[in-house]
Design an enzyme around this catalytic site. Sequence first.
Site, PDB file in Angstrom:
ATOM      1  N   LYS A 198       0.849  -1.121  -0.005  1.00  0.00           N
ATOM      2  CA  LYS A 198       0.104  -0.045   0.125  1.00  0.00           C
ATOM      3  C   LYS A 198       0.957   1.389   0.005  1.00  0.00           C
ATOM      4  O   LYS A 198       1.885   1.369   0.167  1.00  0.00           O
ATOM      5  CB  LYS A 198      -0.828   0.007   1.386  1.00  0.00           C
ATOM      6  CG  LYS A 198      -0.289  -0.025   2.548  1.00  0.00           C
ATOM      7  CD  LYS A 198      -1.091  -0.291   3.765  1.00  0.00           C
ATOM      8  CE  LYS A 198      -0.441  -0.575   5.041  1.00  0.00           C
ATOM      9  NZ  LYS A 198      -1.053  -0.173   6.132  1.00  0.00           N
ATOM     10  N   TYR A 250      15.109  30.544   5.770  1.00  0.00           N
ATOM     11  CA  TYR A 250      14.184  31.448   6.304  1.00  0.00           C
ATOM     12  C   TYR A 250      13.893  31.419   7.833  1.00  0.00           C
ATOM     13  O   TYR A 250      14.123  30.437   8.729  1.00  0.00           O
ATOM     14  CB  TYR A 250      12.471  30.908   5.810  1.00  0.00           C
ATOM     15  CG  TYR A 250      12.227  30.630   4.547  1.00  0.00           C
ATOM     16  CD1 TYR A 250      12.181  31.944   3.619  1.00  0.00           C
ATOM     17  CD2 TYR A 250      12.045  29.694   3.693  1.00  0.00           C
ATOM     18  CE1 TYR A 250      11.766  32.013   2.659  1.00  0.00           C
ATOM     19  CE2 TYR A 250      11.788  29.582   2.267  1.00  0.00           C
ATOM     20  CZ  TYR A 250      11.575  30.964   1.860  1.00  0.00           C
ATOM     21  OH  TYR A 250      11.266  30.897   0.382  1.00  0.00           O
TER      22      TYR A 250
HETATM   23  C1  LIG Z   1      -3.449  -4.703   8.547  1.00  0.00           C
HETATM   24  C2  LIG Z   1      -2.024  -4.467   7.992  1.00  0.00           C
HETATM   25  N1  LIG Z   1      -1.164  -5.489   8.044  1.00  0.00           N
HETATM   26  C3  LIG Z   1      -0.005  -5.518   7.790  1.00  0.00           C
HETATM   27  C4  LIG Z   1       0.792  -4.147   7.893  1.00  0.00           C
HETATM   28  C5  LIG Z   1       1.970  -4.235   7.484  1.00  0.00           C
HETATM   29  O1  LIG Z   1       2.888  -3.799   8.722  1.00  0.00           O
HETATM   30  P1  LIG Z   1       4.561  -3.796   8.656  1.00  0.00           P
HETATM   31  O2  LIG Z   1       4.632  -2.831   7.560  1.00  0.00           O
HETATM   32  O3  LIG Z   1       4.711  -3.273  10.096  1.00  0.00           O
HETATM   33  O4  LIG Z   1       5.190  -5.160   8.085  1.00  0.00           O
HETATM   34  C6  LIG Z   1       0.034  -3.228   7.808  1.00  0.00           C
HETATM   35  C7  LIG Z   1       0.729  -1.907   7.846  1.00  0.00           C
HETATM   36  O5  LIG Z   1       0.417  -1.033   8.288  1.00  0.00           O
HETATM   37  C8  LIG Z   1      -1.309  -3.163   8.146  1.00  0.00           C
HETATM   38  O6  LIG Z   1      -2.069  -2.003   8.231  1.00  0.00           O
END
Ligand SMILES: Cc1ncc(COP(=O)(O)O)c(C=O)c1O
Length: 370
Positions: free
Chosen positions: A37, A264
């Site tokens: 994602k 700045y």
């Molecule tokens: C539901 C879920 N599963 C797995 C993961 C993967 O986590 P990580 O990047 O800590 O392995 C995430 C990431 O935020 C998540 O939201």
Amino acid sequence: MDSSVCTSWLEIDLSAIQNNIQLLKQMTRKKIMAVVKANAYGHGMPDVVRAAHEAGVEWFGVARIEEALQVLDNAPGARVLVMGYTPPQMVAEAVRRHITLAVYDFDTAAMYSAKASEAGGKASIHIKFDTGMGRLGYNQPDTVDFARRVIELPNLEFGGVFTHFARADEPGQDTTPKQIERFNQVLHNLNQNGIHPPLVHACNTSATLNFPQAYFDMVRTGISIYGISPSKQTILPQGFKPALTFKSRLTSVKTLPAGHGVSYGHYYFTPTEQCIGVVGAGYADGFRRRLHSYALVHGKRVPVVGIVAMDQSMVVLDEVPEAKIGDEVVLIGSQGNEHIGAEDLAADWGTISYEVVCGLSARLPRIYHQ
Ligand SMILES: Cc1ncc(COP(=O)(O)O)c(C=O)c1O
């Protein structure tokens, strides 16, 4: 793209990603769901997905259905779980592309079923239980009844169950063992009532490293795939390699007299005459508008001084007399014997490594190496 035409860019080592996936496979001996994602945590979804698929990853995890479609465009035949909410208008597309949707609420499940029926197919689902995260997931005690009612909906195809841990990066804490116990109880109750989920998964990266008793059938790993440690308490073991390098160039090198303000707000004044370099990356690239960061120039660690601007940052170059306009600057990654990890920037910025890489902006070209 060739980096010689860039002022600031990211280099992504896809072989590091494949190496990290192999390590996770060896460590767990389970299926790996690569969590890609947020543009593969800023690394660039299409190339990361192709590399992971090539490395044998069958399952991908995303937050939104648009991301699932992007995964399938790059890894035809892969399985994708949308871990978040899917709007009614998109369920037909999920059915058509055989994308798996998360179910954690009966009315949403009924909506998925109705929309799947309209689309003339079935929506594949994984049921999510909230065992203590306090976010998405069914959290009422009647888990068997909930699962049965969902599974009996006519246009859903039951593919698995999962949960998510809130504090798995803190191995000394009792939250995760309690969550594991609750999840095991849910699974036991389902089994006792004739409900046998084809796929069970719970572990993110931290849980994969700290709680092997919770591997079940598959681990859902994100940050480790990119070779980045989840937190100070949970560091990746030897062998994992960071895939991402954030590079920029010196765009100005000049001497300022003692007592001269820099950038700045003049948050910094030169204590003596100083050689100040301008680096062509700023907060619009994801290099935060903060004080106290570092950069690497000619293999030396130099302080970033003054406030970071939208497209530019300033560094002290007194220790690097050979520095000149056009030279490469590393903001995340290695140069010579020095290394600045996303973890180090996270510590400097008071955040987590995830936010550092997810914040690297779209305007940075991503250059991929195999
Ligand atoms: C539901 C879920 N599963 C797995 C993961 C993967 O986590 P990580 O990047 O800590 O392995 C995430 C990431 O935020 C998540 O939201």
